[in-house]
Design a protein around this motif. Structure first.
Motif, mmCIF file in Angstrom:
data_model
loop_
_atom_site.group_PDB
_atom_site.id
_atom_site.type_symbol
_atom_site.label_atom_id
_atom_site.label_comp_id
_atom_site.label_asym_id
_atom_site.label_seq_id
_atom_site.Cartn_x
_atom_site.Cartn_y
_atom_site.Cartn_z
ATOM 1 N N SER A 57 0.850 -1.202 0.000
ATOM 2 C CA SER A 57 0.000 0.000 0.000
ATOM 3 C C SER A 57 0.878 1.241 0.000
ATOM 4 O O SER A 57 2.044 1.194 0.374
ATOM 5 N N GLN A 102 -5.757 6.710 -2.486
ATOM 6 C CA GLN A 102 -4.798 5.777 -1.891
ATOM 7 C C GLN A 102 -4.862 4.482 -2.683
ATOM 8 O O GLN A 102 -5.945 3.978 -2.978
ATOM 9 N N SER A 104 -3.637 0.388 -3.081
ATOM 10 C CA SER A 104 -3.156 -0.739 -2.289
ATOM 11 C C SER A 104 -3.515 -2.064 -2.945
ATOM 12 O O SER A 104 -4.358 -2.133 -3.842
#
Length: 131
Positions: A57, A102, A104
């Protein structure tokens, strides 16, 4: 009139990339940039072949570039603003610049994908948040 004693080289209107730049990482992710700033070939666009290991991540970021992602194998998770999206092989997404995101791979298998950034990816344009 051409000088018969001079050799003229015709400039090619294409570039074949056989040796992409391998971006050094510390998180197990493999990044091979075929075109872009790291490969010293282009600042308008970057094209990279990525492999994100299981459990990988990155921190949230708000990039100053549009990013297109095409999943080749596995799955990749995106948290865009407050929405969680999971893409699988064969799917793609465009995330517009100045969007908080984000990336991941919380899944059990490696995720292989192509990332294209316009303008080209630069660490100075990522705006990663500190964890």
């Amino acid at each position: 009139m051409l000088d018969e004693n001079k050799y003229y080289v015709e400039e090619k209107k294409y570039t074949i990339q056989n040796n992409p730049f391998v971006v050094p990482t510390t998180d197990g992710k493999i990044i091979k940039e075929h075109f872009g700033i790291a490969s010293n070939s282009n600042s308008q666009i970057s094209i990279a072949h990525m492999k994100a290991p299981s459990g990988w991540s990155e921190p949230f970021q708000t990039p100053e570039f549009d990013e297109f992602t095409f999943i080749i194998k596995g799955k990749k998770q995106f948290i865009i603003e407050d929405e969680t999206i999971i893409l699988e092989a064969g799917q793609s997404i465009k995330i517009e610049k100045n969007t908080r995101v984000q990336y991941s791979n919380p899944f059990t298998e490696i995720c292989e994908y192509i990332a294209i950034c316009i303008p080209a990816f630069s660490i100075d344009l990522v705006n990663r948040e500190t964890k």
